[in-house]
Motif scaffolding. Structure first.
Motif, PDB file in Angstrom:
ATOM      1  N   ARG A 221       5.388  -1.637 -10.537  1.00  8.53           N
ATOM      2  CA  ARG A 221       5.297  -2.952  -9.886  1.00  8.53           C
ATOM      3  C   ARG A 221       6.456  -3.162  -8.924  1.00  8.53           C
ATOM      4  O   ARG A 221       6.267  -3.701  -7.826  1.00  8.53           O
ATOM      5  CB  ARG A 221       5.265  -4.065 -10.929  1.00  8.53           C
ATOM      6  CG  ARG A 221       5.095  -5.461 -10.308  1.00  8.53           C
ATOM      7  CD  ARG A 221       5.108  -6.563 -11.345  1.00  8.53           C
ATOM      8  NE  ARG A 221       3.948  -6.482 -12.221  1.00  8.53           N
ATOM      9  CZ  ARG A 221       3.996  -6.163 -13.507  1.00  8.53           C
ATOM     10  NH1 ARG A 221       5.168  -5.885 -14.082  1.00  8.53           N
ATOM     11  NH2 ARG A 221       2.899  -6.121 -14.234  1.00  8.53           N
ATOM     12  N   ALA A 222       7.648  -2.745  -9.310  1.00  8.43           N
ATOM     13  CA  ALA A 222       8.817  -2.903  -8.441  1.00  8.43           C
ATOM     14  C   ALA A 222       8.620  -2.132  -7.132  1.00  8.43           C
ATOM     15  O   ALA A 222       9.029  -2.603  -6.061  1.00  8.43           O
ATOM     16  CB  ALA A 222      10.076  -2.425  -9.155  1.00  8.43           C
ATOM     17  N   PHE A 223       7.999  -0.965  -7.212  1.00 10.66           N
ATOM     18  CA  PHE A 223       7.739  -0.169  -6.015  1.00 10.66           C
ATOM     19  C   PHE A 223       6.828  -0.925  -5.055  1.00 10.66           C
ATOM     20  O   PHE A 223       7.137  -1.064  -3.864  1.00 10.66           O
ATOM     21  CB  PHE A 223       7.106   1.162  -6.410  1.00 10.66           C
ATOM     22  CG  PHE A 223       6.572   1.971  -5.263  1.00 10.66           C
ATOM     23  CD1 PHE A 223       7.440   2.641  -4.408  1.00 10.66           C
ATOM     24  CD2 PHE A 223       5.219   2.070  -5.040  1.00 10.66           C
ATOM     25  CE1 PHE A 223       6.952   3.393  -3.343  1.00 10.66           C
ATOM     26  CE2 PHE A 223       4.712   2.814  -3.982  1.00 10.66           C
ATOM     27  CZ  PHE A 223       5.582   3.485  -3.134  1.00 10.66           C
ATOM     28  N   PHE A 224       5.713  -1.438  -5.561  1.00 14.33           N
ATOM     29  CA  PHE A 224       4.771  -2.142  -4.693  1.00 14.33           C
ATOM     30  C   PHE A 224       5.349  -3.454  -4.168  1.00 14.33           C
ATOM     31  O   PHE A 224       5.132  -3.816  -3.011  1.00 14.33           O
ATOM     32  CB  PHE A 224       3.449  -2.384  -5.430  1.00 14.33           C
ATOM     33  CG  PHE A 224       2.687  -1.130  -5.728  1.00 14.33           C
ATOM     34  CD1 PHE A 224       2.239  -0.313  -4.703  1.00 14.33           C
ATOM     35  CD2 PHE A 224       2.426  -0.752  -7.036  1.00 14.33           C
ATOM     36  CE1 PHE A 224       1.548   0.861  -4.973  1.00 14.33           C
ATOM     37  CE2 PHE A 224       1.733   0.419  -7.321  1.00 14.33           C
ATOM     38  CZ  PHE A 224       1.289   1.225  -6.286  1.00 14.33           C
ATOM     39  N   GLU A 225       6.087  -4.153  -4.999  1.00 10.82           N
ATOM     40  CA  GLU A 225       6.707  -5.400  -4.554  1.00 10.82           C
ATOM     41  C   GLU A 225       7.785  -5.136  -3.509  1.00 10.82           C
ATOM     42  O   GLU A 225       7.975  -5.938  -2.587  1.00 10.82           O
ATOM     43  CB  GLU A 225       7.283  -6.160  -5.747  1.00 10.82           C
ATOM     44  CG  GLU A 225       6.208  -6.753  -6.651  1.00 10.82           C
ATOM     45  CD  GLU A 225       6.772  -7.493  -7.847  1.00 10.82           C
ATOM     46  OE1 GLU A 225       7.981  -7.300  -8.133  1.00 10.82           O
ATOM     47  OE2 GLU A 225       6.017  -8.239  -8.498  1.00 10.82           O
ATOM     48  N   PHE A 226       8.479  -4.011  -3.637  1.00 15.05           N
ATOM     49  CA  PHE A 226       9.466  -3.645  -2.627  1.00 15.05           C
ATOM     50  C   PHE A 226       8.791  -3.431  -1.282  1.00 15.05           C
ATOM     51  O   PHE A 226       9.270  -3.919  -0.245  1.00 15.05           O
ATOM     52  CB  PHE A 226      10.204  -2.377  -3.050  1.00 15.05           C
ATOM     53  CG  PHE A 226      11.097  -1.806  -1.977  1.00 15.05           C
ATOM     54  CD1 PHE A 226      12.340  -2.364  -1.722  1.00 15.05           C
ATOM     55  CD2 PHE A 226      10.688  -0.714  -1.224  1.00 15.05           C
ATOM     56  CE1 PHE A 226      13.165  -1.846  -0.725  1.00 15.05           C
ATOM     57  CE2 PHE A 226      11.507  -0.186  -0.232  1.00 15.05           C
ATOM     58  CZ  PHE A 226      12.743  -0.765   0.018  1.00 15.05           C
ATOM     59  N   LEU A 227       7.677  -2.702  -1.280  1.00 12.57           N
ATOM     60  CA  LEU A 227       6.963  -2.482  -0.023  1.00 12.57           C
ATOM     61  C   LEU A 227       6.482  -3.809   0.564  1.00 12.57           C
ATOM     62  O   LEU A 227       6.554  -4.015   1.781  1.00 12.57           O
ATOM     63  CB  LEU A 227       5.778  -1.542  -0.244  1.00 12.57           C
ATOM     64  CG  LEU A 227       6.105  -0.126  -0.717  1.00 12.57           C
ATOM     65  CD1 LEU A 227       4.852   0.715  -0.786  1.00 12.57           C
ATOM     66  CD2 LEU A 227       7.130   0.530   0.197  1.00 12.57           C
ATOM     67  N   ASP A 228       5.999  -4.702  -0.288  1.00 17.07           N
ATOM     68  CA  ASP A 228       5.550  -6.008   0.199  1.00 17.07           C
ATOM     69  C   ASP A 228       6.699  -6.775   0.840  1.00 17.07           C
ATOM     70  O   ASP A 228       6.523  -7.446   1.858  1.00 17.07           O
ATOM     71  CB  ASP A 228       4.960  -6.838  -0.942  1.00 17.07           C
ATOM     72  CG  ASP A 228       3.629  -6.304  -1.438  1.00 17.07           C
ATOM     73  OD1 ASP A 228       3.026  -5.469  -0.724  1.00 17.07           O
ATOM     74  OD2 ASP A 228       3.203  -6.705  -2.533  1.00 17.07           O
ATOM     75  N   SER A 229       7.866  -6.682   0.242  1.00 23.13           N
ATOM     76  CA  SER A 229       9.019  -7.422   0.753  1.00 23.13           C
ATOM     77  C   SER A 229       9.482  -6.895   2.099  1.00 23.13           C
ATOM     78  O   SER A 229      10.158  -7.608   2.847  1.00 23.13           O
ATOM     79  CB  SER A 229      10.185  -7.357  -0.250  1.00 23.13           C
ATOM     80  OG  SER A 229      10.786  -6.061  -0.249  1.00 23.13           O
ATOM     81  N   ARG A 230       9.115  -5.669   2.418  1.00 19.29           N
ATOM     82  CA  ARG A 230       9.518  -5.071   3.693  1.00 19.29           C
ATOM     83  C   ARG A 230       8.530  -5.379   4.807  1.00 19.29           C
ATOM     84  O   ARG A 230       8.738  -4.986   5.951  1.00 19.29           O
ATOM     85  CB  ARG A 230       9.626  -3.546   3.554  1.00 19.29           C
ATOM     86  CG  ARG A 230      10.482  -3.070   2.413  1.00 19.29           C
ATOM     87  CD  ARG A 230      11.934  -3.125   2.711  1.00 19.29           C
ATOM     88  NE  ARG A 230      12.300  -2.170   3.758  1.00 19.29           N
ATOM     89  CZ  ARG A 230      13.558  -1.895   4.083  1.00 19.29           C
ATOM     90  NH1 ARG A 230      14.538  -2.508   3.466  1.00 19.29           N
ATOM     91  NH2 ARG A 230      13.828  -1.037   5.034  1.00 19.29           N
ATOM     92  N   GLY A 231       7.428  -6.065   4.479  1.00 18.40           N
ATOM     93  CA  GLY A 231       6.434  -6.350   5.503  1.00 18.40           C
ATOM     94  C   GLY A 231       5.819  -5.062   6.021  1.00 18.40           C
ATOM     95  O   GLY A 231       5.523  -4.140   5.275  1.00 18.40           O
ATOM     96  N   GLY A 232       5.633  -4.991   7.338  1.00 17.22           N
ATOM     97  CA  GLY A 232       5.022  -3.805   7.928  1.00 17.22           C
ATOM     98  C   GLY A 232       5.942  -2.614   7.995  1.00 17.22           C
ATOM     99  O   GLY A 232       5.503  -1.514   8.329  1.00 17.22           O
ATOM    100  N   ALA A 233       7.209  -2.804   7.691  1.00 18.85           N
ATOM    101  CA  ALA A 233       8.162  -1.704   7.853  1.00 18.85           C
ATOM    102  C   ALA A 233       7.933  -0.570   6.872  1.00 18.85           C
ATOM    103  O   ALA A 233       8.426   0.537   7.079  1.00 18.85           O
ATOM    104  CB  ALA A 233       9.593  -2.221   7.703  1.00 18.85           C
ATOM    105  N   TRP A 234       7.193  -0.798   5.790  1.00 17.92           N
ATOM    106  CA  TRP A 234       6.970   0.281   4.839  1.00 17.92           C
ATOM    107  C   TRP A 234       6.165   1.417   5.460  1.00 17.92           C
ATOM    108  O   TRP A 234       6.230   2.552   5.016  1.00 17.92           O
ATOM    109  CB  TRP A 234       6.278  -0.230   3.590  1.00 17.92           C
ATOM    110  CG  TRP A 234       4.880  -0.717   3.809  1.00 17.92           C
ATOM    111  CD1 TRP A 234       4.493  -1.976   4.141  1.00 17.92           C
ATOM    112  CD2 TRP A 234       3.670   0.053   3.714  1.00 17.92           C
ATOM    113  NE1 TRP A 234       3.127  -2.041   4.260  1.00 17.92           N
ATOM    114  CE2 TRP A 234       2.603  -0.810   3.997  1.00 17.92           C
ATOM    115  CE3 TRP A 234       3.405   1.385   3.403  1.00 17.92           C
ATOM    116  CZ2 TRP A 234       1.281  -0.398   4.000  1.00 17.92           C
ATOM    117  CZ3 TRP A 234       2.088   1.805   3.396  1.00 17.92           C
ATOM    118  CH2 TRP A 234       1.043   0.916   3.692  1.00 17.92           C
TER     119      TRP A 234
END
Length: 208
Positions: free
Chosen positions: A97-110
């Motif tokens: 979950r932390a991995f996916f939430e991290f990507l979400d927090s980065r917006g399109g930058a992931w």
């Protein structure tokens, strides 16, 4: 005497670099590396292009700095998530979950990290692989806690599978836009954790 012009606050070098990296993340995420320009990043920060070159040397240098920061932050958030888990299963769930939430927090930058058609060449490829290796090592360590007597090669293989599956799942949910971090986490748990648990049960039955 006040001329009516706004007073520009001087910022520290560290704060300016953070502003530049935040802007670069946004521009790279929106346009991809090849189409992004230093001018666009500078405009978003509100500085001139020479300021960017003074801090990072080149567009590739700026990209590498963005990736280095992402690597540190990803390790921090996933490590913190698993540290607070109360069981091995919850450790895996919280880490995913932390991995996916991290990507979400980065917006399109992931997409800078995982989207194949925006992937730059050169040193950034090694930086991307470094991020993968970092996460593979973390997952291998967690799997080792679950099965301390398992073959280390098998554990490493499982970790490679998990990292690859996580990336593909992240790309898929990014394209769809309607899959939550919790849903993606449970999909991964279904395939990885419960699949491994089933294998452990099968091996236990075979030895009885």
């Amino acid at each position: 005497m006040n001329s009516g012009k706004p007073i520009r606050r001087r910022v520290s070098r560290e704060e300016r670099e953070k502003q530049i990296l935040d802007a670069a993340d946004a521009v790279f995420g929106e346009r991809g590396y090849q189409a992004a320009s230093m001018e666009a990043v500078a405009e978003r920060v509100g500085v001139t292009k020479p300021v960017l070159y003074d801090h990072f040397g080149s567009k590739e240098g700026l990209l590498l700095a963005c990736m280095a920061r992402a690597r540190q932050e990803l390790l921090a958030v996933t490590s913190k998530a698993v540290a607070g888990a109360s069981s091995q299963e919850e450790m895996a769930r919280q880490g995913f979950r932390a991995f996916f939430e991290f990507l979400d927090s980065r917006g399109g930058a992931w997409t800078l990290l995982y989207e194949e058609n925006t992937k730059p060449l050169g040193a950034a490829v090694a930086a991307l692989e470094g991020i993968r290796n970092q996460q593979t090592e973390l997952i291998s360590e967690l799997l080792g806690f679950q099965a301390p007597g398992a073959d280390p090669r098998r554990i490493e293989g499982y970790a490679q599978v998990i990292v690859g599956a996580s990336e593909r799942l992240a790309l898929w949910r990014g394209r769809r836009g309607d899959i939550s971090a919790d849903e993606a986490t449970e999909y991964l748990m279904d395939m990885v954790w419960h699949g491994m648990a089933g294998r452990q049960r099968s091996r236990g039955d075979a030895t009885q």
